[in-house]
Design an enzyme around this catalytic site. Structure first.
Site, PDB file in Angstrom:
ATOM      1  N   ASP A  96       0.675  -1.239   0.252  1.00  0.00           N
ATOM      2  CA  ASP A  96       0.287  -0.236  -0.158  1.00  0.00           C
ATOM      3  C   ASP A  96       0.954   1.649  -0.502  1.00  0.00           C
ATOM      4  O   ASP A  96       2.336   1.529   0.487  1.00  0.00           O
ATOM      5  CB  ASP A  96      -1.202  -0.060   1.340  1.00  0.00           C
ATOM      6  CG  ASP A  96      -2.105  -1.432   1.515  1.00  0.00           C
ATOM      7  OD1 ASP A  96      -2.426  -1.812  -0.147  1.00  0.00           O
ATOM      8  OD2 ASP A  96      -2.155  -1.816   2.084  1.00  0.00           O
ATOM      9  N   ASP A 420      -9.118  -5.848   1.963  1.00  0.00           N
ATOM     10  CA  ASP A 420      -7.949  -6.695   2.317  1.00  0.00           C
ATOM     11  C   ASP A 420      -8.122  -8.255   2.739  1.00  0.00           C
ATOM     12  O   ASP A 420      -6.598  -8.267   1.847  1.00  0.00           O
ATOM     13  CB  ASP A 420      -7.061  -5.809   2.845  1.00  0.00           C
ATOM     14  CG  ASP A 420      -6.478  -4.238   1.724  1.00  0.00           C
ATOM     15  OD1 ASP A 420      -7.001  -4.402   0.659  1.00  0.00           O
ATOM     16  OD2 ASP A 420      -6.032  -3.193   3.068  1.00  0.00           O
TER      17      ASP A 420
END
Length: 811
Positions: A96, A420
């Site tokens: 990320d 996620d």
């Protein structure tokens, strides 16, 4: 080997005594013969104990446990022990951006309000009161009330951001305009909000609806600028009046405002509103609600790159690890941040895609992902912008399932959101954010980053590679001891009818090479040199050709020394021979020297085994490992005590200072011999083979032939199907039982369903039910079987109404 040793010793004893020397078996000598046979059996057991490397599981456990404990200090909380070693072979990291590569300390640095682009935070005086009021209300109300700006903990420090960092940046902008967002929230408490459309990854926006005092509703919205601007048909001018906002105006704004902001690495957020004065709309229809907005402003939010990240990215590249950024930001923002981090460098022919373009390239006309198409994209893909959690999962699964390249890719993934979870589960190693991560993400992960920092992932790679090397070091040491000890015991027993190394001595050697060596070699701290080589790969042999060279080379030296001492030691040291001693003879200096020299050679070879890649300096960093130094010195001290004071239990007698010095000199010779071995090029020794290969692709394919690969999601789906089958079977049984009670029939028919084949179409509604709803129920209660998998076409819940013959259906 141990059984052969016992057989040879017994045969040697029998032939020598009863055939060669023609002795008779005397009854009074039977206890003595039995003692010899017991002695031979003990020698065989000793050879077996030494031959089996039972210390390997201990070394693996110690290495993993030690690494996990140390990784905690490096901000890696390991949840699954095997993830530590797996991370050492990682070839790809999908990271990320926010909070991992960047500091997650967001601030508004630019703004576009009233057709004016402010490169710095403007003074509140430049805005008309109406515009300033819309800005303050649009931010204060349309943000989670848990997001706050608190005073700094220390005097002179930065204000603390609590909650969503993007919202904190906007609230900080309100504060910079000398306005009080808390006063607005006190005036409009959270419980008075009429409707809230929370942020999600699909629409990438958040909206809040409030009632206006004069009647009607007002909706404030904020979200990704290029997405929000498509939903705006009006914009505020300098005086705060609304003017039309056409598509060409939007294109100009994207080109002249948003793209320049994004190219500087800024996250662009659009603030807008809409009034509903006429009639109350259908609030559940979001597509109609989130249109015809009026743009208030666009802000550029800066999230600085962590200063240590570029160096960490360089280390990953040098270590053969590809870093990919997966973010929900604008593609230009993502490209700018990736360039600052070092993921992208000028001149590289690499891809930077948005989620929509990525899906267009990898999916067919039916919308299904094609691995062949994905294999053409992912090798060059470095940045995936405006991506959803589904895109991240698709990318991770595609890389893992890919057959491009010699080795299967080992993928690590970072994630913080609930969505996620699938990607974290699918990845070989899933990293969850300890600060910003949700509980679902943490549960799905293998390692939790307690500081949300990318550099902690690089440290995890170092520890993973260190675990592999530590186990290899231990294997090199133990196999050398195994080879020498077994050959010495076997050969000595066959030639001299006694093992030069006694049972208790062999057990002491076994203790050295198992427990102590595990502690010493499995607790080596990692060094930066671990990141100067590429990953080993999943199928790399556990024992490399260099290690095999070291094992055989040191075994030759030790065997030569031991056999010289066994068969010529009494002449070299001018002492009595210890060979062919009587059954209960006292310990001899001859065999004590053999034992002492053997142990000292192992101690100094333990230092050699600290390096397994042919390095010359085996003492490098030895003082950084207190455990290793303690084990070596402690073992040496124990050896002195055993030799000088062990006596008969250890089959030892005290040695003179000169004999001790010779033993020590021969042991130090191991270090010199190690330099000779390392000077020999491994490539020149063609006969060396690698040992411990992983399964080849052909073997895996052969083993998996006829087996269907089942994804976790598919397994969950099948579990759900099984529960449906069980529930509907119970319903059918209840119907049969009720029918039997009503008709007075036999109960045998109730149980017949359990034995029915899956290939039959079963109508769960008894024919005796003559009700109007039977024709409607029957389709819902049928299932068909296709290729052994039952698929329900339609489902229904059936209940028996008391006092009636007809079932009721609730679809």
């Amino acid at each position: 080997m141990s059984a052969l040793t016992v057989v040879i010793l017994i045969l040697y004893f029998v032939v020598d005594n009863f055939v060669v020397q023609r002795r008779a078996w005397l009854p009074e000598c039977t206890p003595v013969y039995i003692q010899y046979f017991v002695k031979f059996f003990i020698i065989g057991i000793t050879v077996l104990v030494v031959a089996v490397p039972e210390g390997l599981p201990l070394a693996v456990t110690i290495s993993l446990a030690y690494s996990v404990k140390k990784m905690m200090k490096d901000n890696n909380l390991v949840r699954h022990l095997d993830a530590c070693e797996t991370m050492g072979n990682a070839t790809a990291i999908c990271s990320d951006k926010t909070g991992t590569l960047t500091m997650n300390r967001m601030t508004v640095v630019q703004a576009y309000v009233g057709n004016t682009h402010y490169r710095q935070i403007p003074s509140p005086d430049v805005f008309p009161p109406k515009v300033l009021d819309l800005i303050v209300n649009g931010i204060s109300i349309n943000s989670a009330y848990t997001s706050k700006i608190l005073p700094p903990e220390k005097e002179g420090g930065l204000p603390r951001q609590v909650g969503n960092k993007t919202e904190c940046a906007l609230l900080g902008f309100v504060t910079d305009l000398k306005q009080d967002y808390q006063a607005v929230r006190n005036e409009i408490p959270e419980e008075t909000l009429f409707k809230v459309y929370t942020f999600n990854s699909v629409r990438k926006s958040m909206s809040t609806v409030i009632r206006k005092p004069e009647g009607g509703f007002r909706m404030f919205s904020k979200g990704a600028s290029e997405i929000m601007l498509r939903k705006c048909n009006r914009i505020l001018d300098k005086e705060g009046e609304t003017i039309p906002f056409k598509s060409e105006d939007r294109d100009d704004m994207v080109r002249n405002v948003i793209e320049p902001m994004a190219s500087e690495g800024l996250r662009t957020i659009c603030i807008a509103y809409r009034d509903f004065d006429d009639t109350e709309p259908m609030w559940d229809n979001e597509n109609e609600i989130l249109t015809e907005l009026t743009c208030i402003m666009v802000v550029g939010i800066e999230d600085p790159v962590r200063p240590e990240v570029p160096d960490a990215i360089r280390k990953c590249k040098r270590a053969g690890i590809t870093v990919r950024m997966v973010t929900g930001d604008n593609v230009n923002t993502a490209r700018a941040i990736a360039t600052k981090c070092g993921i992208l460098t000028p001149g590289d022919n690499l891809l930077c895609l948005e989620g929509k373009e990525f899906n267009r390239l990898i999916r067919n006309e039916k919308g299904a992902v094609e691995q062949e198409k994905l294999d053409k994209v992912w090798p060059k893909l470095r940045v995936l912008a405006r991506s959803s959690p589904t895109d991240k999962h698709t990318l991770v699964k595609g890389i893992i399932d890919s057959t491009v390249g010699e080795q299967r890719q080992v993928v690590a993934v970072t994630g913080d959101g609930t969505n996620d979870g699938p990607a974290l589960k699918k990845a070989d190693v899933g990293f969850a954010m300890g600060i910003a991560g949700t509980d679902v993400a943490k549960e799905a992960s293998d390692i939790i980053l307690t500081d949300d920092n990318f550099t902690s992932i690089v440290k995890a790679v170092m520890w993973g590679r260190n675990v592999y090397d530590s186990i290899s070091k231990f294997l090199q040491f133990q196999l050398t001891v195994n080879v020498v000890a077994v050959i010495v015991a076997f050969t000595g027993a066959c030639i001299t009818q006694d093992s030069p190394l006694k049972a208790v001595q062999m057990l002491w050697v076994n203790l050295i090479m198992d427990t102590f060596a595990s502690l010493a070699l499995a607790t080596e701290p990692p060094t930066d040199s671990l990141l100067r080589r590429h990953p080993y790969g999943r199928n790399k042999p556990l024992i490399s050709r260099t290690m095999m060279k070291n094992i055989l080379g040191h075994a030759v030296y030790q065997l030569t020394v031991v056999f010289v001492l066994v068969f010529a030691g009494e002449q070299l040291f001018d002492i009595d021979s210890g060979r062919k001693a009587p059954l209960h003879a006292p310990p001899s200096q001859h065999y004590t020297i053999v034992f002492n020299t053997f142990v000292l050679m192992q101690l100094f070879n333990e230092i050699n085994c600290r390096k397994i890649h042919g390095e010359k300096n085996v003492f490098a960093g030895i003082y950084h490992n207190a455990i290793f130094c303690s084990v070596v010195l402690g073992t040496f001290f124990c050896q002195i005590v055993i030799v000088e004071f062990g006596g008969k239990p250890f089959s030892c007698t005290s040695l003179t200072l000169e004999q001790w010095l010779w033993c020590l000199f021969i042991g130090i010779g191991e270090l010199l011999w190690g330099q000779v071995i390392s000077a020999i090029p491994t490539e020149s020794l063609k006969f060396l083979k690698e040992v411990g290969h992983g399964a080849d692709e052909e073997e895996i394919t052969k083993d998996a032939e006829g087996m269907e690969e089942i994804d976790l999601a598919e397994m969950e789906l099948r579990r759900g199907q099984i529960l449906w089958f069980r529930g509907l079977h119970r319903i059918q049984t209840q119907i049969e039982v009720t029918n039997t009670f009503q008709t007075g029939s036999s109960f045998k028919g109730v149980l017949k369903l359990q034995n029915m084949s899956q290939h039959l179409d079963v109508n769960l509604v008894p024919s005796s039910y003559n009700c109007s709803c039977t024709s409607q129920i029957s389709p819902f209660l049928r299932y068909s079987s296709s290729y052994g998998q039952s698929k329900w076409s339609e489902c229904s819940i059936i209940s028996i109404n008391p006092g009636t013959n007809s079932p009721s259906t609730n679809s």
